[in-house]
Design a protein around this motif. Sequence first.
Motif, short mmCIF file in Angstrom:
data_model
loop_
_atom_site.label_atom_id
_atom_site.label_comp_id
_atom_site.label_asym_id
_atom_site.label_seq_id
_atom_site.Cartn_x
_atom_site.Cartn_y
_atom_site.Cartn_z
N ASP A 1 69.76 10.08 3.02
CA ASP A 1 70.50 9.67 1.74
C ASP A 1 71.01 8.08 1.97
O ASP A 1 70.95 7.53 0.85
CB ASP A 1 71.67 10.63 1.60
N GLN A 2 71.24 7.71 3.07
CA GLN A 2 71.94 6.49 3.33
C GLN A 2 70.95 5.54 3.28
O GLN A 2 71.11 4.24 3.25
CB GLN A 2 72.68 6.37 4.70
N LEU A 3 69.68 5.74 3.53
CA LEU A 3 68.66 4.85 3.45
C LEU A 3 68.14 4.14 2.17
O LEU A 3 67.24 3.55 1.80
CB LEU A 3 67.16 5.35 4.32
N ALA A 4 68.61 4.94 1.13
CA ALA A 4 68.33 4.81 -0.34
C ALA A 4 68.72 3.38 -0.58
O ALA A 4 69.72 2.86 -0.28
CB ALA A 4 69.11 5.67 -1.12
N SER A 5 67.59 2.69 -1.21
CA SER A 5 67.94 1.30 -1.69
C SER A 5 67.13 1.02 -3.05
O SER A 5 66.09 1.74 -3.23
CB SER A 5 67.57 0.28 -0.78
N ARG A 6 67.72 0.12 -3.59
CA ARG A 6 66.68 -0.19 -4.96
C ARG A 6 65.68 -1.10 -4.63
O ARG A 6 64.67 -1.33 -5.34
CB ARG A 6 67.89 -1.03 -6.00
N ILE A 7 65.53 -1.59 -3.36
CA ILE A 7 64.45 -2.28 -2.77
C ILE A 7 63.61 -1.45 -1.94
O ILE A 7 63.95 -1.15 -0.67
CB ILE A 7 64.88 -3.62 -1.94
N PRO A 8 62.35 -1.13 -2.53
CA PRO A 8 61.43 -0.10 -2.07
C PRO A 8 60.98 -0.64 -0.45
O PRO A 8 60.91 0.26 0.57
CB PRO A 8 60.18 -0.19 -2.97
N THR B 1 75.55 9.30 12.03
CA THR B 1 74.44 8.69 11.24
C THR B 1 74.93 7.04 11.29
O THR B 1 73.84 6.36 11.52
CB THR B 1 74.54 8.85 9.63
N LEU B 2 75.92 6.78 11.19
CA LEU B 2 76.34 4.93 11.13
C LEU B 2 75.86 4.64 12.50
O LEU B 2 75.50 3.50 12.72
CB LEU B 2 77.63 4.72 10.59
N ILE B 3 76.13 5.24 13.57
CA ILE B 3 75.77 5.04 14.90
C ILE B 3 74.25 4.92 15.12
O ILE B 3 73.77 3.83 15.80
CB ILE B 3 76.36 5.81 16.01
N GLU B 4 73.69 5.89 14.59
CA GLU B 4 72.07 5.83 14.47
C GLU B 4 71.55 4.62 13.90
O GLU B 4 70.73 3.64 14.36
CB GLU B 4 71.50 6.94 14.12
N GLY C 1 66.86 -4.88 9.22
CA GLY C 1 67.87 -4.73 10.35
C GLY C 1 69.35 -4.97 9.96
O GLY C 1 70.41 -4.30 10.12
N ASP C 2 69.34 -6.24 9.18
CA ASP C 2 70.76 -6.50 8.37
C ASP C 2 71.41 -5.47 7.58
O ASP C 2 72.62 -5.23 7.32
CB ASP C 2 70.58 -8.11 7.70
N PHE C 3 70.10 -4.97 6.72
CA PHE C 3 70.71 -3.88 5.70
C PHE C 3 71.44 -2.68 6.39
O PHE C 3 72.43 -2.09 5.97
CB PHE C 3 69.48 -3.44 4.88
N LEU C 4 70.68 -2.36 7.49
CA LEU C 4 71.14 -1.05 8.19
C LEU C 4 72.53 -1.32 8.96
O LEU C 4 73.31 -0.41 8.95
CB LEU C 4 70.07 -0.71 9.19
N TYR C 5 72.88 -2.39 9.42
CA TYR C 5 73.95 -3.02 10.01
C TYR C 5 75.20 -2.95 8.99
O TYR C 5 76.32 -2.48 9.06
CB TYR C 5 74.00 -4.29 10.62
N SER C 6 74.80 -3.48 7.70
CA SER C 6 75.70 -3.36 6.58
C SER C 6 75.82 -2.24 6.08
O SER C 6 77.14 -1.59 5.61
CB SER C 6 75.00 -4.49 5.58
N ARG C 7 74.99 -1.15 6.02
CA ARG C 7 75.28 0.14 5.43
C ARG C 7 76.04 1.07 6.59
O ARG C 7 76.86 1.76 6.26
CB ARG C 7 73.88 0.97 5.39
N SER C 8 75.72 0.54 7.72
CA SER C 8 76.82 1.33 8.87
C SER C 8 78.01 1.10 8.62
O SER C 8 79.11 1.76 8.71
CB SER C 8 76.35 0.85 10.19
N PHE C 9 78.59 -0.35 8.33
CA PHE C 9 79.91 -0.70 7.92
C PHE C 9 80.44 0.02 6.71
O PHE C 9 81.54 0.36 6.61
CB PHE C 9 79.94 -2.16 8.17
N GLN C 10 79.43 0.32 5.54
CA GLN C 10 79.94 0.90 4.64
C GLN C 10 80.37 2.29 4.93
O GLN C 10 81.42 2.91 4.36
CB GLN C 10 78.78 1.08 3.47
N MET C 11 79.57 3.00 6.11
CA MET C 11 80.07 4.35 6.36
C MET C 11 81.15 4.22 7.15
O MET C 11 82.11 5.46 7.01
CB MET C 11 79.05 4.91 7.01
#
Length: 332
Positions: free
Chosen positions: A33-40, A81-84, A122-132
């Motif tokens: 779910d959290q990997l979802a992005s408008r950029i394929p 999830t955010l830790i991963e 990698g930056d996207f995943l870090y940013s998503r982790s902070f959203q969580m």
Amino acid sequence: MPANATSPSTSAPSPIHAVVADDFAAVNHTIIDQLASRIPLVETIGQYIIESGGKRLRPLLVLLATRALDYQGDKHITLATLIEFMHTSTLLHDDVVDESHMRRGKATANDAWGNAPSVLVGDFLYSRSFQMMVEIGSMRIMEVLSSATCTIAEGEVQQLTNVGNPDISEADYFETIQGKTAMLFEAASHCGAILSAATPEQEQALAAYGRYLGLAFQLIDDLLDYQGDAKAMGKNVGDDLAEGKPTLPLIQAMAAGTPEQAKLIRRAIRKGGLDHLDEVLAIIDATSALQYTREKAEEMADKALAELEHLPESPFRDAMADLAKLAVERET
């Protein structure tokens, strides 16, 4: 996610994972779910690295720590999830920095898509982790994880500056692996304790447990670089030497060897590459440097086990004890 997306794969389930099987399944679904992005391309690279067969030890620590303290909510799934995601981000960045071409037996993301997409995902995943983190709503957890992020980055920079330097001491080495590896283990179990409203004693114990566990795992990783099976590990024996990394097996071999042996290893570290691999392996064997490294790992695992005495008896505490033993018994 794309229509053909599947749940992220991991290694075959172990008895340690089995005690939190339902939670683990929920984490896998949340990852999707959290990997979802408008950029394929973000989804493509994110799913590729998430599915690459890792043990998921850091989210596992969150699940075990919270259940060991009888946590009854559902925010531990988001936390795991955010830790991963934080860990996966560091893998993407590390492979670019190290110019790696293979991880866990597969092409690295930077090898498949290039450096720029890998860094940005990698930056996207870090940013998503902070959203969580914001979703969890705990300032203390945000404090621990934001501090951990800085420490991890410093550890990576420290490791980079150590490359090609044969004068790194054992204390320097431990400081580096504490930052680049053990810190996220520590943060995972520590945040699990915070989320579970642990006592100060339990919180301190779980933070220390994660730290010692992470150190044990990194020590064995560095040992396996000189004696592991390349196919099983998904990387080549001697990769650390090829990159000029002065890990503990080399540091101890220089300390215990003859001046001539130390000189050869120093030259090999400065030069990098594998021209002297056979000679270095012979010196490591002659000086029992791998046994020394294993003993250090066992020492860390024993310290981790001692910290678990602060938790109530449960199958989850038992699984955490088994995880500490696995840290030094594994071959991959």
